[in-house]
Design a protein around this motif. Structure first.
Motif, PDB file in Angstrom:
ATOM      1  N   UNK A   1       1.029  -0.795   0.075  1.00  0.00           N
ATOM      2  CA  UNK A   1      -0.009   0.164   0.071  1.00  0.00           C
ATOM      3  C   UNK A   1       0.786   1.090   0.086  1.00  0.00           C
ATOM      4  N   UNK A   2       1.618   1.593   0.979  1.00  0.00           N
ATOM      5  CA  UNK A   2       2.749   2.423   1.112  1.00  0.00           C
ATOM      6  C   UNK A   2       4.021   2.441   0.332  1.00  0.00           C
ATOM      7  N   UNK A   3       4.088   1.876  -0.503  1.00  0.00           N
ATOM      8  CA  UNK A   3       5.294   1.311  -2.375  1.00  0.00           C
ATOM      9  C   UNK A   3       6.177   2.758  -1.644  1.00  0.00           C
ATOM     10  N   UNK A   4       5.445   4.092  -2.018  1.00  0.00           N
ATOM     11  CA  UNK A   4       6.837   4.846  -2.355  1.00  0.00           C
ATOM     12  C   UNK A   4       7.609   5.915  -0.744  1.00  0.00           C
ATOM     13  N   UNK A   5       6.322   5.668   0.264  1.00  0.00           N
ATOM     14  CA  UNK A   5       6.569   5.942   2.071  1.00  0.00           C
ATOM     15  C   UNK A   5       8.046   4.432   2.281  1.00  0.00           C
ATOM     16  N   UNK A   6       7.391   2.974   2.330  1.00  0.00           N
ATOM     17  CA  UNK A   6       8.510   2.112   2.608  1.00  0.00           C
ATOM     18  C   UNK A   6       9.514   1.933   1.988  1.00  0.00           C
ATOM     19  N   UNK A   7       9.627   2.472   0.651  1.00  0.00           N
ATOM     20  CA  UNK A   7      10.614   2.332   0.131  1.00  0.00           C
ATOM     21  C   UNK A   7      11.798   3.908   0.366  1.00  0.00           C
ATOM     22  N   UNK A   8      10.951   4.280   0.200  1.00  0.00           N
ATOM     23  CA  UNK A   8      11.811   6.317   0.619  1.00  0.00           C
ATOM     24  C   UNK A   8      12.946   5.431   2.232  1.00  0.00           C
ATOM     25  N   UNK A   9      12.099   4.995   3.389  1.00  0.00           N
ATOM     26  CA  UNK A   9      11.939   4.684   4.744  1.00  0.00           C
ATOM     27  C   UNK A   9      13.350   3.268   4.366  1.00  0.00           C
ATOM     28  N   UNK A  10      12.966   2.244   4.105  1.00  0.00           N
ATOM     29  CA  UNK A  10      14.079   1.255   3.616  1.00  0.00           C
ATOM     30  C   UNK A  10      15.297   1.972   3.247  1.00  0.00           C
ATOM     31  N   UNK A  11      15.409   2.918   2.601  1.00  0.00           N
ATOM     32  CA  UNK A  11      16.609   3.636   2.150  1.00  0.00           C
ATOM     33  C   UNK A  11      17.447   4.078   3.093  1.00  0.00           C
ATOM     34  N   UNK A  12      16.756   5.190   4.031  1.00  0.00           N
ATOM     35  CA  UNK A  12      17.059   6.165   4.931  1.00  0.00           C
ATOM     36  C   UNK A  12      17.733   5.116   5.537  1.00  0.00           C
TER      37      UNK A  12
END
Ligand SMILES: C[S@@+](CC[C@H](N)C(=O)[O-])C[C@H]1O[C@@H](n2cnc3c(N)ncnc32)[C@H](O)[C@@H]1O
Length: 285
Positions: free
Chosen positions: A22-33
């Motif tokens: 569902x929150x693909x963009x947010x999760x991808x961003x948080x994992x990269x951070x």
């Protein structure tokens, strides 16, 4: 092939989206951070920098885990709750924002009634007694869980948040191993409350990753409310308060349980989305 930070992020978003996260963009961003040890702004400003191959491989591994439905918090290993950091793994429920309402109401009861001694049933990460003790310097808490693995994490979290000297952790099936002479003035619990037959309908993140023992509230979801409410009466010395987190449709049923057992001052508090989330009552001996 060398990748930039922006390329890595785009790849991550694409993979998660195609796996219906569902929150693909947010999760991808948080994992990269998390992998790079930087914040969101760094990623925006430095998107054209090359990402080290080793970091890229770790990131891809995390993205693959998330794509399979593993909750983000179990991948990065922590969750924020009441402004504090709690270590999590698959032996404990991830603390929910809804539970902050329970903690905030408990803090009000504690301050208004000069409460110093509390018992929590079902500690998980320890997020409830730890954040209460963190905000109420005079409180001492006892907290139980039936899971040794949960107690291990909860103890670590108490140390991380500097309240370990005020919390006693006990492995116990409900009240079984709690000394009857204790005079607890407030009892609190976010017990397992999903109806057994509804577990299969939960999101994959929950039903396949979070511990079943933290979810299953028996046939009607109310088993723990009945058991705890009965025993709190036996354990009350003079007057005590009880505060529960409840499922979205359980407040009336839990209120009935408390009423039938002779509790007074029964109140219901809503969460941030307007759902009845906390049921509280008092018992006089
Ligand atoms: C819904 S989780 C709540 C965890 C944490 N307090 C929170 O709010 O995030 C319920 C917890 O109750 C524990 N539990 C389940 N059955 C229990 C029992 N019979 N006695 C003690 N704890 C139990 C589970 O292991 C789990 O950690």
């Amino acid at each position: 092939m060398k990748k930039t930070i922006r390329n890595a992020l785009d790849d991550g978003i694409k993979t998660l989206s195609s796996n219906n996260i569902t929150d693909a963009r947010l999760d991808a961003d948080l994992l990269l951070e998390h992998v790079l040890g930087v914040d969101k702004v760094y990623i925006i400003i430095n998107g054209n920098e090359l990402i080290a191959e080793e970091k890229y491989n770790i990131y891809n591994n995390y993205i693959a885990q998330r794509a399979e439905g593993k909750p983000l918090q179990y991948i990065i290993g922590y969750q924020e709750f009441m402004g504090l950091t709690f270590k999590v793994n698959e032996n404990v429920l991830i603390p929910r924002q809804d539970t902050e309402v329970l903690v905030l109401e408990a803090i009000k009861y504690i301050k208004e009634n000069n409460i110093t001694n509390i018992l929590e049933i079902g500690t998980g990460t320890g997020c409830i007694p730890i954040s209460i003790c963190y905000n109420c310097n005079d409180v001492k808490a006892t907290t139980v869980d039936i899971s040794d693995e949960a107690l291990k994490i909860a103890k670590e979290n108490a140390i991380i948040n500097n309240v370990a000297d005020r919390i006693q952790f006990v492995r116990s099936n409900l009240f079984e191993d709690i000394d009857e002479n204790h005079d607890f003035q407030l009892f609190i619990s976010n017990p397992p409350y999903i109806r057994s037959n509804d577990i299969g309908d939960l999101m994959i993140e929950v039903k396949e990753h979070e511990p079943i023992g933290a979810l299953d509230g028996g046939e009607d979801g109310l088993y723990f409310y009945r058991e705890i409410s009965k025993e709190v009466k036996n354990r009350t010395k003079k007057r005590s308060y009880i505060l529960y987190e409840v499922g979205y449709d359980q407040s009336d049923e839990v209120k009935k349980i408390l009423n039938a057992l002779g509790y007074t001052d029964i109140k219901i508090y809503k969460d941030l989305t307007g759902i009845n989330r906390v049921v509280a009552g008092a018992y006089n001996k």
